[in-house]
Write an enzyme that holds these catalytic residues in place. Structure first.
Site, PDB file in Angstrom:
ATOM      1  N   GLY A 174      -0.997   4.702  -6.517  1.00 53.46           N
ATOM      2  CA  GLY A 174      -1.133   4.310  -5.118  1.00 53.46           C
ATOM      3  C   GLY A 174      -0.707   2.868  -4.881  1.00 53.46           C
ATOM      4  N   THR A 175      -1.025   1.994  -5.809  1.00 49.99           N
ATOM      5  CA  THR A 175      -0.700   0.572  -5.636  1.00 49.99           C
ATOM      6  C   THR A 175       0.805   0.393  -5.526  1.00 49.99           C
ATOM      7  OG1 THR A 175      -2.681  -0.066  -6.860  1.00 49.99           O
ATOM      8  CG2 THR A 175      -0.946  -1.723  -6.664  1.00 49.99           C
ATOM      9  N   ASN A 199     -11.732   3.808   1.140  1.00 50.00           N
ATOM     10  CA  ASN A 199     -12.256   4.050  -0.203  1.00 50.00           C
ATOM     11  C   ASN A 199     -13.731   3.709  -0.337  1.00 50.00           C
ATOM     12  OD1 ASN A 199     -10.552   1.594   0.214  1.00 50.00           O
ATOM     13  ND2 ASN A 199     -11.696   0.891  -1.566  1.00 50.00           N
ATOM     14  N   SER A 220      -2.307   8.948  -4.903  1.00 48.97           N
ATOM     15  CA  SER A 220      -2.542   8.580  -6.300  1.00 48.97           C
ATOM     16  C   SER A 220      -3.091   9.766  -7.078  1.00 48.97           C
ATOM     17  CB  SER A 220      -3.552   7.428  -6.326  1.00 48.97           C
ATOM     18  OG  SER A 220      -3.979   7.182  -7.650  1.00 48.97           O
ATOM     19  N   GLY A 221      -2.576   9.968  -8.292  1.00 44.61           N
ATOM     20  CA  GLY A 221      -3.008  11.106  -9.099  1.00 44.61           C
ATOM     21  C   GLY A 221      -4.462  11.049  -9.530  1.00 44.61           C
ATOM     22  N   HIS A 222      -4.918   9.850  -9.935  1.00 42.93           N
ATOM     23  CA  HIS A 222      -6.240   9.834 -10.582  1.00 42.93           C
ATOM     24  C   HIS A 222      -7.402   9.964  -9.601  1.00 42.93           C
ATOM     25  CE1 HIS A 222      -7.646   5.490 -10.137  1.00 42.93           C
ATOM     26  NE2 HIS A 222      -6.396   5.365  -9.776  1.00 42.93           N
ATOM     27  N   THR A 247      12.591   5.854 -16.233  1.00 43.96           N
ATOM     28  CA  THR A 247      12.422   7.215 -16.747  1.00 43.96           C
ATOM     29  C   THR A 247      11.082   7.763 -16.272  1.00 43.96           C
ATOM     30  OG1 THR A 247      13.754   6.635 -18.650  1.00 43.96           O
ATOM     31  CG2 THR A 247      12.393   8.614 -18.858  1.00 43.96           C
ATOM     32  N   CYS A 280     -12.208  -3.016  -7.330  1.00 45.67           N
ATOM     33  CA  CYS A 280     -11.053  -3.884  -7.546  1.00 45.67           C
ATOM     34  C   CYS A 280     -11.451  -5.349  -7.570  1.00 45.67           C
ATOM     35  CB  CYS A 280      -9.992  -3.650  -6.477  1.00 45.67           C
ATOM     36  SG  CYS A 280      -9.047  -2.168  -6.789  1.00 45.67           S
TER      37      CYS A 280
HETATM   38  N1  PLP Z   1      -5.501   2.747  -2.071  1.00 48.17           N
HETATM   39  C1  PLP Z   1      -6.767   3.172  -2.053  1.00 48.17           C
HETATM   40  C2  PLP Z   1      -7.413   3.496  -0.748  1.00 48.17           C
HETATM   41  C3  PLP Z   1      -7.491   3.290  -3.237  1.00 48.17           C
HETATM   42  O1  PLP Z   1      -8.754   3.699  -3.198  1.00 48.17           O
HETATM   43  C4  PLP Z   1      -6.851   2.983  -4.454  1.00 48.17           C
HETATM   44  C5  PLP Z   1      -7.590   3.087  -5.706  1.00 48.17           C
HETATM   45  O2  PLP Z   1      -8.103   2.178  -6.252  1.00 48.17           O
HETATM   46  C6  PLP Z   1      -5.514   2.554  -4.424  1.00 48.17           C
HETATM   47  C7  PLP Z   1      -4.869   2.452  -3.206  1.00 48.17           C
HETATM   48  C8  PLP Z   1      -4.764   2.227  -5.674  1.00 48.17           C
HETATM   49  O3  PLP Z   1      -4.339   3.399  -6.331  1.00 48.17           O
HETATM   50  P1  PLP Z   1      -3.942   3.337  -7.877  1.00 48.17           P
HETATM   51  O4  PLP Z   1      -5.195   3.086  -8.650  1.00 48.17           O
HETATM   52  O5  PLP Z   1      -3.332   4.674  -8.145  1.00 48.17           O
HETATM   53  O6  PLP Z   1      -2.942   2.246  -8.021  1.00 48.17           O
END
Ligand code: PLP
Length: 422
Positions: free
Chosen positions: A69-70, A150, A198-200, A236, A353
């Site tokens: 996601g980042t 989040n 984001s996958g996780h 890749t 974070c």
């Molecule tokens: N955006 C939101 C709303 C999130 O909750 C997160 C997760 O921490 C992220 C972005 C970042 O995603 P990733 O951990 O896949 O970089």
């Protein structure tokens, strides 16, 4: 262990792992190579792309795989900068965005651009009138409004957000990392221009995600190199991760359709009901329009506020069904984390974070919570792997831990704010 920190990360689904393993064991070929084995890997990647596209009602060509996601958030903002400066130098974002949007926005300003941060109401929902004003400014390059928060699960009215942005001729990105699989996302009817996921957060592994780029809009790649992902994200491909993301997307689509997402929301609701009933003054930081944040710490279910009784846990709250953000006035969230950890309950206080930070969560601050209330706020986030028994046992642990801390509170020097993973 009772794992209620699914907004931080989710366990990998066994079916996801099974699908990935062949690509870690024997099927190691580079999907860009020409021989048969490599072509099979390429076909598997294409299938994963189609699965992610289906989850969003998009087309496979609109999906770009990323490291998460980042990266997706950063890539969209950097693309807007590259495509729009110097004529349009303004970025419009929500006041409660994730750091993956907030930090690029800060850099945007440092490099000479302007940023308008649109406020949210006390329920954490974006102020649409303020958003309309923000995008009406003549120099807007991009608007970025998260779909689900989040920390609180607050949902943006994306249909209105998109309508307003497009009426003003402004491109709209949404960070849907916490919305995917928790609410239906149909980009055919809510035509957002860019979407990050984001996958996780959806039971795929860490280190993989995707960016949807509508075929109607331009995108300038950030990562340059071998031209993978049709030149939109070189490097890749993370083949096992992408295969996992494809299966996870398929499972999320199934969970939305078969009532599992609704079951998760019901678990969350039962958990909240149990806690709110037992702890006087407790309230959910995100809720219906009736929710009020009270500076005195005397709020709670059934509390008389301005002459009327407000239900703080009413159905129909504008938030995803997976998240519960609780304020337990007078209870130190840091202490709660320790007591709950000892009981095997995993949850968060604020956002991970900023681990170790001693300031209130910017999200809660933007919603108008004062420092004391923010320091008494805990987040519990659910997934399909949680059970009714877990929700019940976790609520009992929360009630017991809060009771202990309240009993100890006399002579206390006040709550300490800690932050946990998001
Ligand atoms: N955006 C939101 C709303 C999130 O909750 C997160 C997760 O921490 C992220 C972005 C970042 O995603 P990733 O951990 O896949 O970089």
């Amino acid at each position: 262990m009772i794992y209620l920190d699914n907004n931080a990360t989710t366990p990998v689904d066994p079916a996801v792992l099974d699908a990935m393993l062949p690509f870690l064991r024997g099927r190691h070929e580079n999907p860009s190579s020409a021989y048969r084995g490599a072509r099979a890997v390429r076909a598997a990647l294409d299938e994963a792309r189609a699965c992610v596209a289906r989850l969003l009602s998009a087309t496979p060509e609109e999906i770009v795989f990323t490291s998460g996601g980042t990266e997706a958030d950063n890539a969209v903002i950097e693309s807007a900068r590259a495509l729009s400066w110097p004529s349009r130098r303004r970025l419009v974002i929500g006041a409660t965005e994730h750091p993956a949007v907030m930090e690029p926005a800060l850099r945007w300003e440092q490099e000479g651009g302007s940023v308008t941060r649109v406020p949210v109401g006390r329920d954490g929902v974006i102020d649409l009138a303020a958003f309309e004003q923000a995008v009406a400014q003549p120099d807007v390059a991009l608007a970025s409004i998260m779909w689900a928060n989040n920390e609180t699960g607050a949902l943006a009215p994306m249909h209105d957000v998109v309508r307003i942005a497009h009426a003003a001729g402004v491109l709209i990105h949404t960070d849907a990392v916490q919305a995917v699989g928790k609410v239906g996302i149909d980009l055919a009817s809510v035509p957002v221009d860019y979407v990050s996921l984001s996958g996780h957060k959806i039971h795929a592994p860490k280190g993989v995600g995707a960016l949807f780029v509508s075929r109607r809009v331009r995108f300038r790649p950030w990562m340059l190199g071998g031209g993978q992902e049709h030149g939109r994200r070189s490097g890749t491909e993370n083949v096992p991760g992408i295969i996992g993301l494809g299966v996870a997307a398929e499972l999320m689509q199934r969970q939305l359709a078969d009532g599992t997402t609704a079951r998760v929301a019901a678990l969350r609701d039962a958990f909240e009901k149990q806690v709110l009933a037992a702890l006087p003054g407790a309230f959910c930081t995100t809720n219906t329009a009736d929710t009020r944040v009270r500076g005195s710490g005397q709020g709670g279910p059934g509390v008389v506020d301005g002459g009327s009784t407000r239900a703080l846990n009413a159905a129909g709250a504008r938030r995803s069904g997976a998240t519960s953000s609780f304020c337990l006035p007078g209870v130190d969230a840091a202490g709660m984390l320790i007591l709950l950890d000892a009981e095997g309950v995993c949850c968060s206080a604020g956002s991970a974070c900023h681990a170790g930070a001693v300031h209130p969560s910017p999200v809660l601050e933007a919603m108008g919570l004062d420092a004391a209330h923010a320091a008494s706020t805990l987040r519990f986030s659910f997934s399909r792997f949680n059970t009714e028994a877990e929700a019940h046992a976790a609520a009992a642990s929360v009630i017991a831990a809060a009771g202990k801390l309240r009993a100890l509170k006399d002579g206390d020097e006040g709550p300490v704010v800690v932050s946990a993973p998001d």
